[in-house]
Design an enzyme around this catalytic site. Structure first.
Site, mmCIF file in Angstrom:
data_model
loop_
_atom_site.group_PDB
_atom_site.id
_atom_site.type_symbol
_atom_site.label_atom_id
_atom_site.label_comp_id
_atom_site.label_asym_id
_atom_site.label_seq_id
_atom_site.Cartn_x
_atom_site.Cartn_y
_atom_site.Cartn_z
ATOM 1 C CG LEU A 16 -2.180 0.911 1.123
ATOM 2 C CD1 LEU A 16 -3.041 0.580 -0.083
ATOM 3 C CD2 LEU A 16 -2.997 0.827 2.404
ATOM 4 C CD GLU A 131 2.415 -2.671 -20.734
ATOM 5 O OE1 GLU A 131 3.526 -2.118 -20.915
ATOM 6 O OE2 GLU A 131 1.864 -3.397 -21.576
ATOM 7 C CE LYS A 207 12.118 0.670 -14.796
ATOM 8 N NZ LYS A 207 12.040 2.150 -14.635
#
Length: 435
Positions: A16, A131, A207
């Site tokens: 959270l 994604e 990435k």
């Protein structure tokens, strides 16, 4: 096709922080629209947090026991936004092995463990969507996996880290040095208290590994990625770039290359490089990201947008969540992991590119010809030479044609041993040109 049932789709959110908070907000505020898009209600079953307290959500939704939350029978999809390797990996595997779909933004985990996670997803007919793990809100994972599935991708090059792009853009526009600009990035919230993962290229390397795996149907991990950061970039480097009608960007590059034996390999690397102002990536400034994909039939495609932040990343998470929920409702699955090509990784030394070599020399007769001879010795062709100043501290700038990294390294080592070369002050690669 109508939905076979209106059985609610239960969702567990792990974490959270900025992203998790935005995901929960969207789930609660857009419940009606999401139900219409999915074909069934999406119900938030619980939120795993590290510590309890006033988190701005109903107290009964919070738990410090993520394992029990993931194991609940009424949870169909697990959204992992904890970050880190453990317990995220264990929780994701637990969910997938139980046939529950997983949506994650965890690039560090995926860069090393996609294979294990994808195998679990395949074995138990579950979805694994990620994604949000690359470039935040920018949709690039799904285009590589689906839209370009029938094409041949030859190259992916991009700016995938907002912190470093902000720093380099600010250095370029203000003329400030690296340490000063990094401190300003920290004050503005663009850099973490410990910026190492960003400024030393680790985040971009993770990435790049994901992008290369998708683009070339080959398993690539972060360890396969050659990596350099931006901490050695100086204000002089940016000034030199401007003189060449270039700028400096931290690039993630993934491309097919041919070895001397004619065998196709893939090169995956992250480093700061000169980029011509005419290249579309040169205009990407601030904390924005952009990725250029070059494919055989589609040509050049560019994806641009906000690459980080709670709301942009949550947008990508929610796109994956809707896809996973639809598959639960209609009984389908998303595309499986594709690594059939199994292309070898090219050593960095065999990877060709262009170079910008900046050196301090003594301005004497014969210096230019001697320097040129050193480049020729290692089969590095010179494109341009520029001298600035005179005397014992003249500056000589050489821009090469394409050469391998090992040939350039040998050239620089040899240059450094010459009596009249006082210092090779910087070596920058030059990307985005047609030569």
């Amino acid at each position: 096709m109508s939905a076979p049932s209106v059985h609610p789709i239960g969702v567990a959110v792990l974490g959270l922080g900025n992203v998790g908070t935005e995901v929960v907000r969207i789930l609660q505020e857009n419940a009606g629209d999401l139900e219409a898009r999915v074909g069934a209600p999406i119900v938030l079953r619980g939120i795993a947090v590290r510590t309890l307290g006033d988190r701005g959500v109903a107290e009964e939704l919070l738990t410090t026991d993520p394992h029990s939350l993931v194991a609940r029978d009424d949870v169909d999809i697990v959204v992992e936004v904890f970050g880190g390797i453990e317990p995220a990996k264990e929780l994701m595997l637990s969910a997938l092995n139980a046939g529950k779909s997983v949506v994650t933004a965890n690039k560090a985990l995926l860069a090393d463990y996609t294979g294990e996670l994808a195998e679990a997803a395949e074995n138990h007919r579950a979805d694994l969507y990620f994604e949000a793990a690359v470039a935040g809100a920018i949709p690039v994972v799904r285009p590589l996996m689906q839209s370009l599935a029938g094409d041949r991708v030859d190259r992916v090059i991009g700016i995938v880290n907002g912190t470093t792009n902000f720093i380099l853009s600010a250095m370029d526009s203000t003329g400030a040095d690296y340490s000063e600009t990094l401190a300003e990035a920290g004050r503005l919230g663009y850099a973490e208290a410990d910026p190492t993962a960003d400024v030393e290229g680790y985040d971009a390397a993770s990435k790049a590994a994901i992008l290369a795996s998708l683009a070339f149907h080959t398993r690539v991990t972060a360890a396969d990625v050659y990596r350099e950061g931006i901490s050695s970039i100086t204000a002089d480097d940016l000034a030199t770039a401007r003189a060449l009608d270039c700028t400096v960007k931290l690039l993630a590059l993934c491309e097919r290359v041919l070895g001397e034996d004619g065998q196709e390999r893939i090169s995956v690397r992250v480093y700061p490089a000169l980029v011509p102002l005419s290249h579309p990536l040169a205009s990407v400034s601030g904390a924005f990201n952009a990725i250029v994909v070059e494919a055989k039939a589609a040509g050049r495609l560019m994806f641009y947008g906000q690459g980080a932040g709670g709301a942009p990343t949550a947008s990508a998470v929610m796109g994956d969540l809707v896809m996973a929920a639809r598959n639960k409702v209609f009984g389908g699955r998303g595309p499986a992991d594709s690594t059939y090509a199994k292309l070898p990784i090219a050593p960095m030394g065999d990877t060709p590119t262009r170079y910008h070599v900046n050196m301090q020399v003594s301005d004497r007769a014969g210096v230019l010809s001697a320097v040129a001879a050193e480049f020729a010795k290692f089969d590095v062709s010179i494109s341009t030479v520029r001298q600035e100043g005179a005397g014992e501290h003249a500056r000589l700038v050489v821009v090469t044609h394409r050469a391998t990294d090992s040939a350039l390294a040998a050239t620089v080592k040899s240059l450094s041993s010459l009596e009249f070369v006082n210092d090779v002050t910087s070596v920058l690669r030059l990307e985005g040109t047609s030569e």
